[in-house]
Design an enzyme around this catalytic site. Structure first.
Site, PDB file in Angstrom:
ATOM      1  CE1 TYR A 117      -4.014   2.135   0.551  1.00 34.27           C
ATOM      2  CE2 TYR A 117      -2.578   3.315   2.068  1.00 34.27           C
ATOM      3  CZ  TYR A 117      -3.739   3.252   1.332  1.00 34.27           C
ATOM      4  OH  TYR A 117      -4.629   4.301   1.357  1.00 34.27           O
ATOM      5  CE  LYS A 158      -3.593   4.974  -1.831  1.00 34.66           C
ATOM      6  NZ  LYS A 158      -4.593   5.446  -2.813  1.00 34.66           N
TER       7      LYS A 158
END
Ligand SMILES: NC(=O)c1ccc[n+]([C@@H]2O[C@H](COP(=O)([O-])OP(=O)(O)OC[C@H]3O[C@@H](n4cnc5c(N)ncnc54)[C@H](O)[C@@H]3O)[C@@H](O)[C@H]2O)c1
Length: 252
Positions: free
Chosen positions: A160, A164
Site C-alpha cells: 500500500y 501510494k
C-alpha cells in the site's frame, strides 16, 4: 478552471472520499459521473447529485473505456477526473504463517496503480480532444489519490505504501507529458479520513493515529478532501505536485 457546467468523472465515487467529491462538485454545478464496482452505492450517490452511475472496475481496460465513453455520451468529455477507487487490505510481508501471497501484492498494485493510470490515460485522451477554455487556456485536470503512507512508510503495509508513493510520483511526469495539451495533474495525499475504509481499522490504531496529529486531533472529514479537489480545479498554478492533507501527521 471554473467548476460550474464542467463534466467530471470520479472513480470510487460510491463511497468515502469519492462520494464526498461527487457531492461537492455537483453542488458547485458540475455534471458528475460516479464510477464504481459497487453499483448500489454508486447509484445512491448519482441520484443524490443528479449525476450518472457507471459500473467500472478500474483494473479493467474494457470496463474503463466503456465507462468513460458512456460518461462522454451523456455529459460531454470530462474536464475533471478524480481517482478515488481503492482498497486497503494491508498485511505484513512475512508473518507467523510465512510469506504473504504474491497475489495480495499484485491486487493492490492493480487497483491503485494500474487503476489510476488506466483512468488517467482515458480521461486525458478525452481532454486532449476538447478546445482549451477561453478564461484559463487549460483543457482539463487529473486529480489522483495518494496517501501520506506513501511518504512515511508505516510497517505492515509495504505494498500500500509503495503504490501510494507511485501515484504521487506520477504527478510530475504526467503533468510534464500532458502540458502540451494544457492538462494539469495533481495528487492529494490524505492522512486519516473518516470513511468506511478507515473506520474498518482497529480502534486502538485509529486512536493512536489521531492522537499523533499535531492539530486537529481528529479524523479528516471527506468534505475537507472534496474542498481540496475544488481548490485544485480552480487554481491553475497547481500542477505536477502532491498535496498532503493530514493536520501535520507523520506516521510511524
Ligand atoms: N480514508 C483514509 O483515511 C484514506 C487515507 C489515505 C488515502 N486514502 C485513499 O483514498 C481513496 C478513497 O478511499 P476511501 O477512504 O474513500 O475508501 P472507501 O472504501 O470509502 O471508498 C473506496 C471506493 O472505491 C471503490 N473501489 C474499490 N475497488 C475498486 C475498483 N477496482 N474499481 C472501481 N472502484 C473500486 C469501492 O467500491 C469504494 O466505493 C483510496 O485510494 C484510499 O487508499 C484514504
Amino acid at each position: 478552471m471554473k467548476i460550474h457546467g464542467m463534466a467530471a468523472v470520479i472513480t470510487g465515487g460510491g463511497s468515502g472520499l469519492g462520494a464526498a467529491t461527487a457531492r461537492h462538485l455537483a453542488s458547485a454545478g458540475a455534471k458528475v459521473a460516479v464510477l464504481d464496482v459497487n453499483m448500489d452505492m454508486a447509484r445512491a450517490v448519482a441520484e443524490e447529485t443528479g449525476g450518472i452511475a457507471l459500473e467500472c472496475d478500474v483494473t479493467s481496460d474494457e470496463q474503463a473505456e466503456t465507462a468513460i465513453r458512456q460518461a462522454r455520451e451523456v455529459h460531454g468529455p470530462a474536464r475533471i477526473s478524480v481517482c478515488c477507487a481503492g482498497i486497503s487490505e494491508s498485511r505484513r510481508m512475512v508473518d507467523r504463517n510465512g510469506p504473504a501471497p504474491l497475489a495480495h501484492h499484485r491486487r493492490l498494485v492493480e487497483v491503485h496503480l494500474v487503476g489510476t493510470y488506466n483512468i488517467c490515460r482515458l480521461a486525458a485522451a478525452d481532454m486532449a480532444a476538447v478546445d482549451p477554455l477561453p478564461d484559463t487556456g487549460e483543457r482539463g485536470v487529473l486529480i489522483n489519490t495518494a496517501s501520506i503512507a506513501g511518504f512515511d512508510g508505516p510497517a505492515g503495509a509495504i505494498t500500500y505504501d509503495a503504490v501510494k508513493a507511485a501515484i504521487a510520483a506520477m504527478s510530475l511526469p504526467m503533468a510534464r507529458e500532458l502540458s502540451r495539451y494544457a492538462i494539469r495533474v495533481m495528487a492529494i495525499a490524505p492522512g486519516i479520513f473518516e470513511t468506511p475504509m478507515a473506520i474498518e481499522l482497529r480502534q486502538d490504531y485509529i486512536d493512536k493515529m489521531t492522537q499523533a496529529i499535531p492539530f486537529p486531533k481528529r479524523f479528516g472529514q471527506p468534505v475537507e478532501y472534496a474542498r481540496m479537489v475544488e481548490t485544485i480545479v480552480t487554481t491553475p498554478m497547481l500542477n505536477g505536485e502532491t498535496i498532503r492533507i493530514d493536520g501535520g501527521l507523520r506516521m510511524t
